[in-house]
Enzyme design. Structure first.
Site, PDB file in Angstrom:
ATOM      1  N   CYS A 109       7.020 -19.162 -13.162  1.00  0.00           N
ATOM      2  CA  CYS A 109       6.547 -19.186 -12.790  1.00  0.00           C
ATOM      3  C   CYS A 109       5.953 -20.883 -12.826  1.00  0.00           C
ATOM      4  O   CYS A 109       5.082 -21.385 -13.771  1.00  0.00           O
ATOM      5  CB  CYS A 109       5.039 -18.336 -11.892  1.00  0.00           C
ATOM      6  SG  CYS A 109       3.019 -18.450 -11.530  1.00  0.00           S
ATOM      7  N   LEU A 110       5.872 -21.336 -11.540  1.00  0.00           N
ATOM      8  CA  LEU A 110       5.769 -22.781 -11.684  1.00  0.00           C
ATOM      9  C   LEU A 110       3.878 -22.834 -12.332  1.00  0.00           C
ATOM     10  O   LEU A 110       3.653 -23.895 -13.029  1.00  0.00           O
ATOM     11  CB  LEU A 110       4.882 -23.155 -10.844  1.00  0.00           C
ATOM     12  CG  LEU A 110       6.951 -23.807 -10.060  1.00  0.00           C
ATOM     13  CD1 LEU A 110       7.157 -24.695  -8.409  1.00  0.00           C
ATOM     14  CD2 LEU A 110       7.631 -24.701 -10.772  1.00  0.00           C
ATOM     15  N   HIS A 144       1.123 -13.680  -5.128  1.00  0.00           N
ATOM     16  CA  HIS A 144      -0.093 -14.863  -4.776  1.00  0.00           C
ATOM     17  C   HIS A 144      -0.601 -15.229  -4.648  1.00  0.00           C
ATOM     18  O   HIS A 144      -1.512 -15.693  -4.671  1.00  0.00           O
ATOM     19  CB  HIS A 144       0.293 -16.185  -5.132  1.00  0.00           C
ATOM     20  CG  HIS A 144       1.398 -16.231  -6.479  1.00  0.00           C
ATOM     21  ND1 HIS A 144       1.605 -17.061  -7.441  1.00  0.00           N
ATOM     22  CD2 HIS A 144       1.945 -17.013  -6.511  1.00  0.00           C
ATOM     23  CE1 HIS A 144       1.423 -17.153  -8.184  1.00  0.00           C
ATOM     24  NE2 HIS A 144       2.934 -17.495  -8.596  1.00  0.00           N
ATOM     25  N   HIS A 197       7.314 -11.399  -6.322  1.00  0.00           N
ATOM     26  CA  HIS A 197       6.468 -12.668  -6.778  1.00  0.00           C
ATOM     27  C   HIS A 197       5.605 -13.154  -5.971  1.00  0.00           C
ATOM     28  O   HIS A 197       4.107 -13.374  -6.611  1.00  0.00           O
ATOM     29  CB  HIS A 197       7.321 -12.978  -7.361  1.00  0.00           C
ATOM     30  CG  HIS A 197       6.028 -14.344  -8.226  1.00  0.00           C
ATOM     31  ND1 HIS A 197       6.744 -14.967  -9.347  1.00  0.00           N
ATOM     32  CD2 HIS A 197       5.975 -15.378  -8.190  1.00  0.00           C
ATOM     33  CE1 HIS A 197       6.146 -15.255  -9.965  1.00  0.00           C
ATOM     34  NE2 HIS A 197       5.493 -16.024  -9.479  1.00  0.00           N
ATOM     35  N   GLY A 250      10.529 -20.983  -5.130  1.00  0.00           N
ATOM     36  CA  GLY A 250       9.181 -20.285  -3.980  1.00  0.00           C
ATOM     37  C   GLY A 250       7.423 -21.191  -4.940  1.00  0.00           C
ATOM     38  O   GLY A 250       7.544 -21.466  -6.296  1.00  0.00           O
TER      39      GLY A 250
HETATM   40 ZN    ZN Z   1       4.562 -18.089  -9.303  1.00  0.00          ZN
END
Ligand code: ZN
Length: 191
Positions: free
Chosen positions: A110-111, A156, A152, A57
């Site tokens: 998370c990236l 953001h 999630h 995602g």
């Molecule tokens: Zn994230």
């Protein structure tokens, strides 16, 4: 489930991913009023960036864009081997309409938070509404891993990262610790 497929075309660019500390991750993203060619291009670049980072995602603020758009691309992972395979799906102006009372704590990464994993409480299922890439209203019920990704990514758009949702410092791990725990879990599940 019929999903709108949006493949990366040649103009899709891999964009740099903002990391924790960046102000972009703390801003409230704004609703998309119209799906313009620029928005379509952004969606293509979001999918290209997500695929190149092997994520499940990604949300526009992570790529320094303030639009309420994210991509969900569920697939099987070591922690979620049963997760359904989902074509990268753009969700525009997403909203949660209803949720389960019950929550579950499970792993997230998370990236934008490299090298960290955490146990995060989320609703087990959610009913959601969003516009797809063609501008059609979609109303769906998601559960488990896809519900977790959606919650999630929606965070953001509201300037929240998973670190903010962690209930105790004991629920925060390094990537190495996480890999070790997952490995041990898998071994202990073997007959
Ligand atoms: Zn994230």
């Amino acid at each position: 489930m019929l999903l709108t497929t949006l493949t990366c075309n040649e103009s899709s660019q891999i964009l740099p991913i903002a990391c924790v500390g960046s102000e972009h991750l703390r801003q409230i993203a704004q609703p998309v009023e119209k799906i313009t060619p620029q928005i379509e291009k952004l969606i293509g670049s979001m999918i290209a960036t997500l695929e190149s980072a092997h994520g499940v995602g990604i949300a526009a603020p992570q790529l320094c864009h303030g639009d309420r758009i994210f991509i969900v691309a569920s697939r099987s992972t070591p922690r979620y081997p049963q997760a359904p395979l989902m074509t990268p799906t753009a969700m525009i102006n997403p909203e949660i309409i209803a949720t389960s009372d019950e929550t579950a704590k499970d792993w997230e990464g998370c990236l934008s938070v490299p090298g960290r994993r955490g146990l995060v409480p989320r609703h087990r299922w959610i009913e959601v509404e969003y516009l797809d890439a063609a501008g059609q209203v979609q109303r769906k019920i998601f559960q488990d891993f896809i519900a977790r990704i959606f919650q999630h990514e929606l965070d953001h758009l509201d300037g929240i990262v998973f670190l903010d949702r962690i209930e105790s410092s004991e629920d925060l791990y390094t990537e190495e610790e996480y890999q070790e725990i997952i490995q041990n879990d898998q071994n202990s599940n073997r007959p």
